[in-house]
Design a protein around this motif. Sequence first.
Motif, PDB file in Angstrom:
ATOM      1  N   MET A 108       2.122  21.562   7.379  1.00 39.78           N
ATOM      2  CA  MET A 108       2.108  23.006   7.112  1.00 39.78           C
ATOM      3  C   MET A 108       3.478  23.440   6.573  1.00 39.78           C
ATOM      4  O   MET A 108       3.572  24.180   5.590  1.00 39.78           O
ATOM      5  CB  MET A 108       1.772  23.782   8.397  1.00 39.78           C
ATOM      6  N   ALA A 109       4.527  22.974   7.253  1.00 38.89           N
ATOM      7  CA  ALA A 109       5.884  23.347   6.834  1.00 38.89           C
ATOM      8  C   ALA A 109       6.191  22.830   5.426  1.00 38.89           C
ATOM      9  O   ALA A 109       6.817  23.528   4.615  1.00 38.89           O
ATOM     10  CB  ALA A 109       6.892  22.802   7.834  1.00 38.89           C
ATOM     11  N   GLU A 110       5.699  21.645   5.151  1.00 41.65           N
ATOM     12  CA  GLU A 110       5.950  21.055   3.824  1.00 41.65           C
ATOM     13  C   GLU A 110       5.296  21.901   2.729  1.00 41.65           C
ATOM     14  O   GLU A 110       5.928  22.227   1.702  1.00 41.65           O
ATOM     15  CB  GLU A 110       5.399  19.624   3.784  1.00 41.65           C
ATOM     16  N   CYS A 111       4.028  22.271   2.949  1.00 43.24           N
ATOM     17  CA  CYS A 111       3.314  23.121   1.965  1.00 43.24           C
ATOM     18  C   CYS A 111       4.035  24.447   1.789  1.00 43.24           C
ATOM     19  O   CYS A 111       4.241  24.921   0.657  1.00 43.24           O
ATOM     20  CB  CYS A 111       1.888  23.391   2.426  1.00 43.24           C
ATOM     21  N   ALA A 112       4.434  25.031   2.912  1.00 47.94           N
ATOM     22  CA  ALA A 112       5.068  26.347   2.871  1.00 47.94           C
ATOM     23  C   ALA A 112       6.405  26.266   2.130  1.00 47.94           C
ATOM     24  O   ALA A 112       6.740  27.148   1.322  1.00 47.94           O
ATOM     25  CB  ALA A 112       5.265  26.866   4.292  1.00 47.94           C
ATOM     26  N   GLU A 113       7.163  25.195   2.416  1.00 49.88           N
ATOM     27  CA  GLU A 113       8.480  25.063   1.771  1.00 49.88           C
ATOM     28  C   GLU A 113       8.321  24.864   0.274  1.00 49.88           C
ATOM     29  O   GLU A 113       9.048  25.459  -0.534  1.00 49.88           O
ATOM     30  CB  GLU A 113       9.260  23.912   2.404  1.00 49.88           C
ATOM     31  N   LYS A 114       7.354  24.033  -0.116  1.00 48.24           N
ATOM     32  CA  LYS A 114       7.109  23.803  -1.550  1.00 48.24           C
ATOM     33  C   LYS A 114       6.758  25.113  -2.251  1.00 48.24           C
ATOM     34  O   LYS A 114       7.267  25.409  -3.337  1.00 48.24           O
ATOM     35  CB  LYS A 114       5.959  22.811  -1.735  1.00 48.24           C
ATOM     36  N   LEU A 115       5.853  25.861  -1.629  1.00 46.47           N
ATOM     37  CA  LEU A 115       5.433  27.116  -2.243  1.00 46.47           C
ATOM     38  C   LEU A 115       6.597  28.091  -2.296  1.00 46.47           C
ATOM     39  O   LEU A 115       6.753  28.850  -3.261  1.00 46.47           O
ATOM     40  CB  LEU A 115       4.243  27.718  -1.465  1.00 46.47           C
ATOM     41  N   PHE A 116       7.460  28.082  -1.247  1.00 49.56           N
ATOM     42  CA  PHE A 116       8.644  28.944  -1.233  1.00 49.56           C
ATOM     43  C   PHE A 116       9.513  28.658  -2.459  1.00 49.56           C
ATOM     44  O   PHE A 116       9.946  29.571  -3.160  1.00 49.56           O
ATOM     45  CB  PHE A 116       9.452  28.725   0.046  1.00 49.56           C
ATOM     46  N   ASP A 117       9.716  27.357  -2.679  1.00 46.05           N
ATOM     47  CA  ASP A 117      10.573  26.980  -3.806  1.00 46.05           C
ATOM     48  C   ASP A 117       9.938  27.397  -5.127  1.00 46.05           C
ATOM     49  O   ASP A 117      10.617  27.880  -6.042  1.00 46.05           O
ATOM     50  CB  ASP A 117      10.827  25.473  -3.789  1.00 46.05           C
ATOM     51  N   LEU A 118       8.615  27.187  -5.238  1.00 44.55           N
ATOM     52  CA  LEU A 118       7.915  27.580  -6.468  1.00 44.55           C
ATOM     53  C   LEU A 118       8.032  29.085  -6.698  1.00 44.55           C
ATOM     54  O   LEU A 118       8.316  29.542  -7.817  1.00 44.55           O
ATOM     55  CB  LEU A 118       6.421  27.217  -6.362  1.00 44.55           C
ATOM     56  N   VAL A 119       7.828  29.829  -5.671  1.00 42.11           N
ATOM     57  CA  VAL A 119       7.889  31.287  -5.785  1.00 42.11           C
ATOM     58  C   VAL A 119       9.321  31.728  -6.055  1.00 42.11           C
ATOM     59  O   VAL A 119       9.576  32.660  -6.822  1.00 42.11           O
ATOM     60  CB  VAL A 119       7.324  31.944  -4.495  1.00 42.11           C
ATOM     61  N   ASP A 120      10.267  31.062  -5.426  1.00 39.16           N
ATOM     62  CA  ASP A 120      11.675  31.418  -5.590  1.00 39.16           C
ATOM     63  C   ASP A 120      12.108  31.248  -7.039  1.00 39.16           C
ATOM     64  O   ASP A 120      12.826  32.084  -7.606  1.00 39.16           O
ATOM     65  CB  ASP A 120      12.532  30.543  -4.667  1.00 39.16           C
ATOM     66  N   SER A 121      11.604  30.149  -7.631  1.00 34.97           N
ATOM     67  CA  SER A 121      11.942  29.917  -9.050  1.00 34.97           C
ATOM     68  C   SER A 121      11.216  30.934  -9.944  1.00 34.97           C
ATOM     69  O   SER A 121      11.683  31.269 -11.041  1.00 34.97           O
ATOM     70  CB  SER A 121      11.576  28.493  -9.465  1.00 34.97           C
ATOM     71  N   PHE A 122      10.062  31.439  -9.467  1.00 43.12           N
ATOM     72  CA  PHE A 122       9.289  32.446 -10.218  1.00 43.12           C
ATOM     73  C   PHE A 122      10.042  33.787 -10.222  1.00 43.12           C
ATOM     74  O   PHE A 122      10.010  34.542 -11.190  1.00 43.12           O
ATOM     75  CB  PHE A 122       7.903  32.610  -9.564  1.00 43.12           C
ATOM     76  N   ALA A 123      10.773  34.041  -9.122  1.00 36.52           N
ATOM     77  CA  ALA A 123      11.434  35.340  -8.959  1.00 36.52           C
ATOM     78  C   ALA A 123      12.765  35.363  -9.694  1.00 36.52           C
ATOM     79  O   ALA A 123      13.837  35.262  -9.099  1.00 36.52           O
ATOM     80  CB  ALA A 123      11.626  35.632  -7.474  1.00 36.52           C
ATOM     81  N   GLU A 124      12.648  35.531 -11.016  1.00 34.80           N
ATOM     82  CA  GLU A 124      13.877  35.519 -11.810  1.00 34.80           C
ATOM     83  C   GLU A 124      14.523  36.905 -11.823  1.00 34.80           C
ATOM     84  O   GLU A 124      15.730  37.045 -11.691  1.00 34.80           O
ATOM     85  CB  GLU A 124      13.557  35.090 -13.250  1.00 34.80           C
ATOM     86  N   SER A 125      13.715  37.944 -11.971  1.00 33.87           N
ATOM     87  CA  SER A 125      14.246  39.307 -12.087  1.00 33.87           C
ATOM     88  C   SER A 125      14.133  40.032 -10.752  1.00 33.87           C
ATOM     89  O   SER A 125      13.448  39.576  -9.831  1.00 33.87           O
ATOM     90  CB  SER A 125      13.456  40.075 -13.140  1.00 33.87           C
ATOM     91  N   ALA A 126      14.814  41.158 -10.683  1.00 30.68           N
ATOM     92  CA  ALA A 126      14.751  41.979  -9.459  1.00 30.68           C
ATOM     93  C   ALA A 126      13.328  42.452  -9.191  1.00 30.68           C
ATOM     94  O   ALA A 126      12.874  42.527  -8.048  1.00 30.68           O
ATOM     95  CB  ALA A 126      15.674  43.181  -9.605  1.00 30.68           C
ATOM     96  N   LYS A 127      12.621  42.741 -10.255  1.00 33.32           N
ATOM     97  CA  LYS A 127      11.231  43.221 -10.095  1.00 33.32           C
ATOM     98  C   LYS A 127      10.369  42.134  -9.468  1.00 33.32           C
ATOM     99  O   LYS A 127       9.566  42.383  -8.578  1.00 33.32           O
ATOM    100  CB  LYS A 127      10.686  43.626 -11.463  1.00 33.32           C
ATOM    101  N   ARG A 128      10.559  40.875  -9.965  1.00 34.16           N
ATOM    102  CA  ARG A 128       9.754  39.784  -9.410  1.00 34.16           C
ATOM    103  C   ARG A 128      10.175  39.478  -7.981  1.00 34.16           C
ATOM    104  O   ARG A 128       9.347  39.136  -7.134  1.00 34.16           O
ATOM    105  CB  ARG A 128       9.902  38.539 -10.279  1.00 34.16           C
ATOM    106  N   LYS A 129      11.497  39.577  -7.727  1.00 33.38           N
ATOM    107  CA  LYS A 129      11.965  39.333  -6.364  1.00 33.38           C
ATOM    108  C   LYS A 129      11.298  40.318  -5.403  1.00 33.38           C
ATOM    109  O   LYS A 129      10.851  39.958  -4.316  1.00 33.38           O
ATOM    110  CB  LYS A 129      13.489  39.488  -6.306  1.00 33.38           C
ATOM    111  N   ALA A 130      11.288  41.562  -5.815  1.00 33.37           N
ATOM    112  CA  ALA A 130      10.653  42.580  -4.969  1.00 33.37           C
ATOM    113  C   ALA A 130       9.189  42.255  -4.686  1.00 33.37           C
ATOM    114  O   ALA A 130       8.673  42.518  -3.598  1.00 33.37           O
ATOM    115  CB  ALA A 130      10.754  43.944  -5.638  1.00 33.37           C
TER     116      ALA A 130
END
Length: 1534
Positions: A242-264
């Motif tokens: 579970m932690a592995e899936c969550a961490e992978k998705l975190f990283d994917l989403v983190d890289s997706f959040a380039e702008s302040a709008k996406r971060k929000a």
Amino acid sequence: MAAHKPVEWVQAVINRFDEQLPVKVGQQNTHTKVSTEHNKECLINISKYKFSLVISGLTNILKNVNNMRIFGEAAEKNLYLSQLIILDTLEKCLAGQPKDCMRLDETMLVKQLLPEICHFIHTYREGHAYAAQLRASASGVLFSLSCNNFNAVFSRISTRLQELTNCTEDTVDVHDIELIQYINVDCAKLKRLLQETVFKFKALKKPAQLSVINSLEKAFWNWVENYPDEFTMLYQKPQADMAECAEKLFDLVDSFAESAKRKAAVWPLQIILLILCPDIMQDLSREAVDDSKANKKNFMDNLRKALVGHGGSKQLTESSAIACVKLCKASTYINWEDHSNIFLLVQPIVVDLKALLFNPTKPFSRGAGSQSADVDLMIDCFVSCFRINPHNNQHLKVCLASSSPATFHFVLVHSLHRIITNSPLDWWPKIDAVYCYSGELRTMFAETLGRITQSCTTHTHAPLKMTSSLTFKEKMSSLKLREKTTDVDTRSHNLLLALVKLIHADPKLMLHNPSKQGPDIQSSTAELITGLVQLVPLANMGDISQEAMEALLVLHQPETIELWNPDAPIETFWDISSQVLFVICKKLNGHQMISSTEILKWLREILICRNKFLLRNKDRATAGSGIPICRQAQTVLEVCLYMFLWSPDMEAVLVAMSCFRHLCEEAELRCGVDDVPVQSVLNNYNTFMEFASVSNMMATGRSALQKRVMALLRRIEHPTAGNIEAWEDTYRKWDHATKLLVHQPKSKLEDGQTAFFQEWINMTGFLCALGGVCLQQRITPLLGTYSPPMGPLSERKGSIMSMGSCDGAAETPLSKFLDRLLSLMVCNHEKGLQIRTNVKDLVGLELSPALYPMLFNKLKNSISRFFDTQGRVPINDTNTQFVEQTIAIMKNLLDNHTEGSSEHLGQASIETMMLNLVRYVRILGNMVHAIQIKTKLCQLVEVMMERRDDLSFCQEMKFRNKMVEYLTDWVMGTSNQAADDDVKCLMRDLDQASMEAVVSLLAGLPLQPEEGDGVELMEAKSQLFLKYFTLFMNLLNDCSEVEDEGQQVAGRKRGMSRRLASLRHCTILAMSNLLNANVDSGLMHSIGLGYHKDLQTRATFMEVLTKILQQGTEFDTLAETVLADRFERLVELVTMMGDQGELPIAMALANVVPCSQWDELARVLVTLFDSRHLLYQLLWNMFSKEVELADSMQTLFRGNSLASKIMTFCFKVYGATYLQKLLEPLLRSVITAPEWQTISFEVDPTRLEAGECLEENQRNLRQMTQQFFLAIVNSSTEFPPQLRSVCHCLFQATCHSLLSKATVKDSKESKKSVVSQRFPQNSIGAVGSAMFLRFINPAIVSPYEAGILDKKPQPRVERGLKLMSKILQSIANHVLFTKEEHMRPFNDFVKSNFDDARKFFLNIASDCPASDSVNHSLSFISDGNVLALHRLLWNNQEKIGQYLSSNRDHKAVGRRPFDKMATLLAYLGPPEHKPVADTHWSSLNLTSSKFEEFMTRHQVHEKEEFKALKTLNIFYQAGTSKNGNPVFYYITRR
């Protein structure tokens, strides 16, 4: 069918479910709701065994309903309701899906059901009335579906994700991805979703990525909230995959959040993904982390900075607030003991969150479109902060402050509600931590309620109409009203709803009063509950009203009532709960509520709770229940339940009836404390229990239920404030409804008119059935009775009062109601036929018997108005219609042996009305309709005679003779001349009905010719008999001739033949009854028929003769002594005594004879009763009545009443010899003895002559009085036995009356004490007072007039005798002289003789001599007395009948004596008319009385010679000579 053809059976159930949906049958009512619920339950149960069949059927129904085209607001509402019903059924069926059919049905479920469910989720319309409900219901179905069919739903989501990796930016459809938000997710399913997302996230287009991010966050909370234990376990035993899936998705989403709008956009999901990694969260709580976790550490730092406003943009600050609230919320699902490090991370964030979200000077807001989301965020934050640290309440105080924004108040209340209702984890703190703020919460409730009620008064809408259910259109108009209100009103409304829900969730929160005193606690509780009660009837806010009802119900739970005021719980309960009942019932009575049936059901629950509380405190159940509001509440509740009994809604009627049980239970509990009869608290307890027992008659129809209700209403015996007010309120509504009904054209009537008309009918029946108890209340104790009998002329109120008459009750609502009903009997409105029919049936069958007398009088008066002053009858259709309706009503009323009818039928005579009906109908002619009315009238007469014993006839014989005369005119009217066969049949029916009526009238009827025709009585009777007998013979001949003709006509109808046979039988019965009752005048006319040449005639006569022999005809009437026998029977009747010692005829006569004839009546009664040795019974009845009516002992026998005259006559007749023997020697001594010759007795100083000495005169008077007094008190052995009876009877009557009066006055005193207090002086004093006043003193004062002395005494002696009588009277009265100054010196003498006088009175009154059992011969009761009795009875016959029927004291005796008297008087005829010279009865009576006095004075009837002479029967005394002396006849043949 279910066993043999299961598929067909299931399909039939599904079809029934489909056919009864609102979209098919229209707007739902109570019965269709019950039916729909039943269908739902049935399908849910079947789905456990035939799952696929049910789901398939429901899916098809849903599909068809979704595709329906509808028009109009009502149809749209029914569509949405139908969809909600189907979705709810689907959800429950899917929740109970059996495990063995998963794979088999997956394809079908996905292909058919899922698209239909998605339709509701995807087409959600913001702001639509039902869209939110539909979406919630559809998501519930999807949740249940995904529990056991996750693969099917996941496959659809996965497929959509795959499609979205290949589509263009313009064709992105994320609807199916949104399904992730609604499905059932456990730990394993969440892992699958995360893995699928990790696998495809990068390839997705941006809109799809944002949708996935949003949906996964919702899926996480679905998991945590539905499976909290799994989440807790995650921190106890972390799962690496579970932690592995969550961490992978975190990283994917983190890289997706380039702008302040996406971060929000992604921060809320990122914090959740970190929460799914317990190890990473533990690392983050430390200062230093390794490089692989750097981006996580960086994320948390950015989050903290943004939260305090250092993030660089408002958007990031808002997003960080959301993410931090999610972190705090998630942390509450983790036990501190398992992972306390996370709280090190959370605690500083909590401080910053509070500062951001709960700052009253700068409220948190993300713009106008996000208000709802902001509130949800603040609620989550508040609840999480409370669960993390319940004692840090700074933000709670901020929210409570009245100066804070309204949003803060709303957040606080919703947060507290969530804390109470959502507490599945053991370590979450309970609500009692904020009980200390209950005062502030109550204040908030009171202020919000004030704003709402003020707003309601400014938007006051028209009062609701009377019907119990409100249409959807009216409800929608109230919704539109709310839409027009301002934002402030909406916020107040929402806050108030939340506060009421909070009370419902935990009433203790608002009832907590730790530091207040009892009265203050009671006051605050009363304010809270009164506020909730105000909300119940508010029609324009149904949601708040419903919640307020639920809250009040929770507050009425027994354990909660104890908290209303712990210092005095029972007293507080009676006060506050009574106010609740009072207000609610007042609103219900005023029809100011929409769903009144639902509120009544709720009221029933309140009553149940009240009784549970009283049962818990049954030893003190009545403490404080004597307050006025308690009595008022019981009255208003009774009114409310009574008025629901006429509701057109059957369910409302049944619920009201069931509520009566709880009234009875409460009365039982209250009576149990003091051990008193339950009827003392609830007068009509027995009938209420019957109402309750009938309340389970759900299977019966509406009309049958109403008939049962009316039957029970007629059994209500006691008038109470409740039933009187209910009747009057209903009457006002009925009167208004009647005006609407009569004046509204049929063209304007709508569909709702049927219910309105039904309600009008129910109200009419209610008023008819309950009216009797209102009448009883108005004219207690008797309807209309004679004035107090035998009083002085000035005190008598005329001979008779009209019994509940129209005159006396002209202005009462009851009288107006009956008048209005009678006017509706000829209503010619377009619905006139229905109105007339219902009025006829309700008055005839459902009217309370107590109203019969009033109805009879009104019908009589109405029909009397049809005749003009000359007695002519102008015929018109309206009058004829009224007459026809009256006949129908009277027949129903007499036919219908309603309980209690026998008691009331006889309270008003129907003779005049019946005669007028016949007089009107007989001139209607021979048209078909007229013949039918005549036939019905004849049938009524027959029924009347069947109920003869219950009815009251004033002059029965005269009335029946007149009826026979009229009805025989209709026999053989035109039956032979009628050309039309149908008319012939009708005429024969009339012949039959007439003869059946005549048969009943002739039974025991002596013929009574009209008076004043100059013909001798027997001759007139003979002619009348011949007239009727000839008519009947002609009718028999007619029957025979028609039968002969009929045999010759081919195809003769059998019906006519049967009619003739029945008619012939009736005619023979009529002849038998005629001859039976009139043998003396009729046998000579009929006997010749036995020798008639016609065989048929002879046979007929033999039949008649056989019949009268079977009937037991007495041929004694042919004897020579018939007249004497009849007079003797008349005397027997007058002296007849009932089982209780009552004298019905004698007392009736005493009550109705005019006072000018009382002297004669006294003589007649005493003479007759003494001859029968029943003098004591006469005296007892007369004296008891006199004592009963006397105001005090001082006025007893002082008036000129009949009882006084009877007493005086007895003293005169039976005491003459005694007085002569006692007083003559004394008087002669005073007049002739030398020592008395010069003595003066004058004691009045103003009247003394010269030379007289006052003291000497006083001594002389005292000496003479002493001499007379001693002689009197020593003469007790000589006192006549008849006078002993008089005195004993007076003594007993006085004791009995005093005892009964004292007992009524003070029932708690024992009888012994009453007698000992009042017996010795008053009772025996009454005897002495009357005896001296009426007997001894008149003889002393006027010895010459009394026949004791031959000449008048000298004036000097007369003066002395008069003064002596005053002293003797004072001794007898047991009083001293006070007013006459010159008599006061004798007070010592008077006082000294009190005891001797009392002993004398006791001696002569304490026992009654035994009476001789042998009756005196009537021959020696003079003719004068018997003839006087005949005349008195004849002249007052009608009044006697009225008195007996109205005076219920004689009910035990019945009508038999009066009927016998009326029959005897009819046989005897009117009293003989004397020549003018002899018509002055006083001379005859005077002579007669002298003869009686002579016979009695010398006690001739006790001597042996008289007895021997009497046994020979050789003397007969009748009449008087020219000189007025009695004439004796010597019968030589004996």
